[in-house]
Each structure stands twice: as C-alpha cells, then as structure tokens.
Design an enzyme around this catalytic site. Sequence first.
Site, PDB file in Angstrom:
ATOM      1  N   TYR A 142       0.600  -1.263  -0.098  1.00 34.26           N
ATOM      2  CA  TYR A 142       0.155  -0.060  -0.067  1.00 34.26           C
ATOM      3  C   TYR A 142       0.858   1.365  -0.094  1.00 34.26           C
ATOM      4  O   TYR A 142       0.390   2.180  -0.818  1.00 34.26           O
ATOM      5  CB  TYR A 142      -0.948  -0.016   1.431  1.00 34.26           C
ATOM      6  CG  TYR A 142      -1.652   1.330   1.462  1.00 34.26           C
ATOM      7  CD1 TYR A 142      -2.920   1.582   0.652  1.00 34.26           C
ATOM      8  CD2 TYR A 142      -1.219   2.050   2.415  1.00 34.26           C
ATOM      9  CE1 TYR A 142      -3.613   2.779   0.914  1.00 34.26           C
ATOM     10  CE2 TYR A 142      -1.992   3.232   2.742  1.00 34.26           C
ATOM     11  CZ  TYR A 142      -3.115   3.711   2.066  1.00 34.26           C
ATOM     12  OH  TYR A 142      -3.715   4.856   2.183  1.00 34.26           O
ATOM     13  N   HIS A 143       1.999   1.211   0.940  1.00 31.87           N
ATOM     14  CA  HIS A 143       2.875   2.332   1.092  1.00 31.87           C
ATOM     15  C   HIS A 143       3.305   2.796  -0.291  1.00 31.87           C
ATOM     16  O   HIS A 143       3.635   3.797  -1.027  1.00 31.87           O
ATOM     17  CB  HIS A 143       3.790   1.983   2.080  1.00 31.87           C
ATOM     18  CG  HIS A 143       4.822   3.131   2.094  1.00 31.87           C
ATOM     19  ND1 HIS A 143       4.412   4.432   2.752  1.00 31.87           N
ATOM     20  CD2 HIS A 143       6.281   3.348   2.028  1.00 31.87           C
ATOM     21  CE1 HIS A 143       5.573   5.157   2.849  1.00 31.87           C
ATOM     22  NE2 HIS A 143       6.588   4.495   2.330  1.00 31.87           N
TER      23      HIS A 143
END
Length: 271
Positions: A142-143
């Site tokens: 996600y990052h």
Amino acid sequence: MFPYVTDYSGFAIRKWMIDNVDVAGFLCLLYLGLVWKGPGVVKSLREKNLINATLLQGVFIMWNLFLSTFSVIGMIVVVPAAIAHISNKGLVPALCERDVNMIYDSPVGFWVGVFALSKIPELFDTVLLVLQGKQPPFLHWYHHTTVLIFSWQSYCEGSSTIFVFVAMNLTVHAVMYFYFAMCASGFKAIMRTIAPVITIMQILQMIVGSAVTMYSAYVLYNPQPDGPQTCDVTKASARMGVVMYLSYLYLFAALFVESYLKPKKRTEKSK
C-alpha cells in the site's frame, strides 16, 4: 556541492511525466499482480531449486545499501535547503508559495525530480521479498503504490509542499535501508535495538505529513482574510495527501503497538 546540477532544470522531466502519467497506473497494476500472484509462482520455483538463495541475499544487501546511499546523498542536499527555505520565508509562505528552486531548478530541484522517479525502481524491494518466498504485508505494498502515485502527481503539478515530503522521506530511508542491509548481513541481533527508533521516525514523518497536507487543504477550502488566500497545491493533491498520510499514521502506529508494546505470546517451550 554537486556543481554538475547547478544549472539543472527539471521541466523536461515534468513534461515527460505529464505526457506519460498512465505509466504510473500501469506500473501499479503490474506491481499489484506481482504482490498477489508472485508468491505462488516463486513457491513452485523454490521447490524446484531454481532460486539461488545465497545470490538473492547478496543482491538484497547491495540493493538496500544502494538505496541508503542514494537517500543519504539526497538528504545532504535537500534537508539543509528545506530548513533554510522555511527559515528565510517563514513556515506558511514556504509551504504555500511555489518556489521553482525547491521543485524543478537547482541541485534541490534535481534531487526532488530524481526522488519522484525513484519510486519506480523502489518497487524492486517487493520483487526481492517475493523471491525470498515472503508475502508482502498490506502496509508494504500500500505504501509503495500510493507513494508512487502521490509523488508523480505532486511533481507534475509543482506542489509547493513537495520539498517537505522529499526531505522527510530521504531522511527516514537513509536509516531504514541501512538497517535492512545490516540485518541481512548477519547483524540483526545488534541492529534490533534501533528497529523501534526507525518506526518512531516513520510515525513522526506521518504526523508532519498529515499536518502539512491538512493545513494546505484547510487553506484551499477556507481562505483566510488575514492569512494565506490559497496554497500552490491542487485540491485533488491536498485531499489525496490527507487520506494518504493519515492512513500511514494509523498503520505505522498500529505496527509500533503490535511490534513493541503488545506482550508477546509465549510458546509452549517457554511455558
């Protein structure tokens, strides 16, 4: 320092990124496919002994040392310039008024541009994790995907706040990637003591990022008669930044609690 980029101008890179904005989307789709399907493919390769674990570990160490060195050099240029920029202009003008020398021109602009593009090769982090037989956790992928998209957009639009995000990210990555390299080199027991420090640095980064993005969003939606009427940030970028940094803050805080504050469950042998 770095005189070869003194007269640098990043507008050509900016134009290329604007003309090829779809590349970021395609890369993220391919990346997510790797995250979801890659571990299964690698499992079969490992069962057939088609992956050299020793070579893979060496590549992992060198890759993280490279990223740490890259971040240190960028930090040396961007962080002092960011501090001087805020000191000279004041916090609010520095955040809300676009300065091309902090985004596109000069050595600082060079490193901001390189930083934005570096989010593409940084996806190789995940390739190495998958090849090691690991399933990348949600926070990891996600990052990577959201930072790539946000950095691409912020650089293309010339967001006045981008230099803050670059300075913070380079600083944290300089330490984090060195930590990964040392752990993979056999110094995990020694380096373990600084693991909480790195997570705290990440949490502080997300607190500052949340504050900066929320402030720019507030100014954009609520112009102040006696203050800044606007910020040189699009509303779309401000909204994206608020959601992104607040979600990061929650995820990294949860990681800290889970990793360092929650009591560990005792195994049967330890009972």
